[in-house]
Design a protein around this motif. Structure first.
Motif, PDB file in Angstrom:
ATOM      1  N   HIS A  90       0.838  -1.204   0.000  1.00  0.00           N
ATOM      2  CA  HIS A  90       0.000   0.000   0.000  1.00  0.00           C
ATOM      3  C   HIS A  90       0.874   1.257   0.000  1.00  0.00           C
ATOM      4  CE1 HIS A  90      -3.131   2.867   0.888  1.00  0.00           C
ATOM      5  NE2 HIS A  90      -2.414   3.271   1.935  1.00  0.00           N
ATOM      6  N   MET A  91       1.880   1.287   0.852  1.00  0.00           N
ATOM      7  CA  MET A  91       2.765   2.450   0.912  1.00  0.00           C
ATOM      8  C   MET A  91       3.427   2.684  -0.445  1.00  0.00           C
ATOM      9  SD  MET A  91       4.605   1.935   4.614  1.00  0.00           S
ATOM     10  CE  MET A  91       5.913   3.074   4.204  1.00  0.00           C
ATOM     11  N   TYR A  92       3.901   1.618  -1.055  1.00  0.00           N
ATOM     12  CA  TYR A  92       4.578   1.722  -2.341  1.00  0.00           C
ATOM     13  C   TYR A  92       3.614   2.211  -3.427  1.00  0.00           C
ATOM     14  CZ  TYR A  92       7.115   0.258  -6.519  1.00  0.00           C
ATOM     15  OH  TYR A  92       7.728   0.228  -7.742  1.00  0.00           O
ATOM     16  N   ALA A  93       2.399   1.667  -3.453  1.00  0.00           N
ATOM     17  CA  ALA A  93       1.410   2.078  -4.453  1.00  0.00           C
ATOM     18  C   ALA A  93       1.077   3.561  -4.309  1.00  0.00           C
ATOM     19  CB  ALA A  93       0.146   1.227  -4.328  1.00  0.00           C
ATOM     20  N   VAL A  94       0.914   4.023  -3.076  1.00  0.00           N
ATOM     21  CA  VAL A  94       0.582   5.429  -2.851  1.00  0.00           C
ATOM     22  C   VAL A  94       1.774   6.327  -3.190  1.00  0.00           C
ATOM     23  CG1 VAL A  94      -0.053   7.134  -1.078  1.00  0.00           C
ATOM     24  CG2 VAL A  94      -1.247   4.923  -1.211  1.00  0.00           C
ATOM     25  N   ASP A  95       2.984   5.913  -2.851  1.00  0.00           N
ATOM     26  CA  ASP A  95       4.169   6.692  -3.235  1.00  0.00           C
ATOM     27  C   ASP A  95       4.244   6.819  -4.758  1.00  0.00           C
ATOM     28  OD1 ASP A  95       4.808   6.821  -0.536  1.00  0.00           O
ATOM     29  OD2 ASP A  95       6.827   6.015  -0.784  1.00  0.00           O
ATOM     30  N   GLN A  96       3.948   5.729  -5.470  1.00  0.00           N
ATOM     31  CA  GLN A  96       3.937   5.773  -6.932  1.00  0.00           C
ATOM     32  C   GLN A  96       2.844   6.712  -7.440  1.00  0.00           C
ATOM     33  OE1 GLN A  96       3.516   1.553  -7.943  1.00  0.00           O
ATOM     34  NE2 GLN A  96       5.495   1.722  -8.974  1.00  0.00           N
ATOM     35  N   MET A  97       1.678   6.622  -6.837  1.00  0.00           N
ATOM     36  CA  MET A  97       0.557   7.446  -7.262  1.00  0.00           C
ATOM     37  C   MET A  97       0.903   8.929  -7.131  1.00  0.00           C
ATOM     38  SD  MET A  97      -2.315   9.437  -6.338  1.00  0.00           S
ATOM     39  CE  MET A  97      -2.285   9.272  -4.584  1.00  0.00           C
ATOM     40  N   TRP A  98       1.463   9.331  -5.975  1.00  0.00           N
ATOM     41  CA  TRP A  98       1.804  10.742  -5.796  1.00  0.00           C
ATOM     42  C   TRP A  98       2.928  11.167  -6.721  1.00  0.00           C
ATOM     43  CZ3 TRP A  98      -1.612  13.847  -4.324  1.00  0.00           C
ATOM     44  CH2 TRP A  98      -2.541  13.504  -3.346  1.00  0.00           C
ATOM     45  N   TYR A  99       3.854  10.273  -7.031  1.00  0.00           N
ATOM     46  CA  TYR A  99       4.900  10.604  -8.005  1.00  0.00           C
ATOM     47  C   TYR A  99       4.266  10.944  -9.359  1.00  0.00           C
ATOM     48  CZ  TYR A  99       8.733  10.320 -11.261  1.00  0.00           C
ATOM     49  OH  TYR A  99       9.626  10.618 -12.265  1.00  0.00           O
ATOM     50  N   LEU A 100       3.320  10.133  -9.773  1.00  0.00           N
ATOM     51  CA  LEU A 100       2.646  10.396 -11.047  1.00  0.00           C
ATOM     52  C   LEU A 100       1.932  11.750 -11.012  1.00  0.00           C
ATOM     53  CD1 LEU A 100       1.219   6.865 -11.901  1.00  0.00           C
ATOM     54  CD2 LEU A 100       3.155   8.033 -12.983  1.00  0.00           C
ATOM     55  N   VAL A 101       1.259  12.050  -9.895  1.00  0.00           N
ATOM     56  CA  VAL A 101       0.579  13.342  -9.770  1.00  0.00           C
ATOM     57  C   VAL A 101       1.602  14.481  -9.872  1.00  0.00           C
ATOM     58  CG1 VAL A 101      -0.740  14.843  -8.205  1.00  0.00           C
ATOM     59  CG2 VAL A 101      -1.384  12.426  -8.486  1.00  0.00           C
ATOM     60  N   LEU A 102       2.716  14.343  -9.188  1.00  0.00           N
ATOM     61  CA  LEU A 102       3.748  15.378  -9.235  1.00  0.00           C
ATOM     62  C   LEU A 102       4.324  15.565 -10.634  1.00  0.00           C
ATOM     63  CD1 LEU A 102       5.603  14.573  -5.896  1.00  0.00           C
ATOM     64  CD2 LEU A 102       4.325  16.672  -6.398  1.00  0.00           C
ATOM     65  N   THR A 103       4.289  14.519 -11.446  1.00  0.00           N
ATOM     66  CA  THR A 103       4.841  14.610 -12.801  1.00  0.00           C
ATOM     67  C   THR A 103       3.778  14.947 -13.846  1.00  0.00           C
ATOM     68  OG1 THR A 103       4.676  12.203 -13.116  1.00  0.00           O
ATOM     69  CG2 THR A 103       6.770  13.078 -12.280  1.00  0.00           C
TER      70      THR A 103
END
Length: 169
Positions: A47-60
């Motif tokens: 879950h932590m990894y999926a959310v970190d990935q999700m926010w990275y995509l939002v930031l990009t």
């Protein structure tokens, strides 16, 4: 270095710290069921990894609804070992490091369309701080789960990070 970037470094350090503690324990701990926020520590890490990935995509530049659609299925992608999680976090951390190098103005705002809360102008720094807060919350879950499974956790507080990080000239 700016404060959001330093806090992201703390987030990475704290995640590696908890992964290192789990790695010291029997391999079965990762997938051992526990009555807690998540059924296993592997579920919490995914879950932590999926959310970190999700926010990275939002930031990009990916919209939050699209990023959620891409990343939330990864909550159920459970990896076999702590090393697998460590490798994935290392790859994602490198992506964030590159992103930070390219973004000097973290007070820049984007229109965040959060399906859970609505639309608002949100600074890049606010997103980074939310990401860190989310990770801290779930590392606390993992610490509790370790105790429920009969194992001590490990300190990964921000104040300990001050002493663990290399001095900057």
């Amino acid at each position: 270095m700016n404060h959001p970037q330093e806090m992201y470094q703390y987030h990475t350090w704290a995640t590696y710290t908890i992964l290192g503690r789990i790695q010291e324990l029997p391999d079965s701990v990762l997938h051992q069921e526990v009555n807690s926020s998540f059924p296993t520590i592997a579920h919490a890490l995914s879950h932590m990894y999926a959310v970190d990935q999700m926010w990275y995509l939002v930031l990009t530049g990916v919209s939050m609804p699209e990023a959620l659609q891409m990343c939330m299925p990864r909550n159920e992608e459970l990896y076999d070992s702590v090393e697998d999680y460590g490798q994935r976090y290392a790859e994602l951390s490198e992506q964030y490091t590159t992103w930070f190098q390219d973004h000097i103005d973290l007070e820049q705002t984007i229109l965040l369309d959060n399906p859970f809360a609505g639309i608002r102008d949100t600074s890049l720094a606010e997103i980074v701080f939310h990401l860190i807060n989310h990770g801290t919350y779930h590392r606390g879950n993992i610490s509790t789960m370790l105790r429920q499974l009969g194992h001590a956790s490990i300190m990964n507080d921000y104040s300990l990070f001050w002493y663990a990080k290399p001095a900057i000239d």
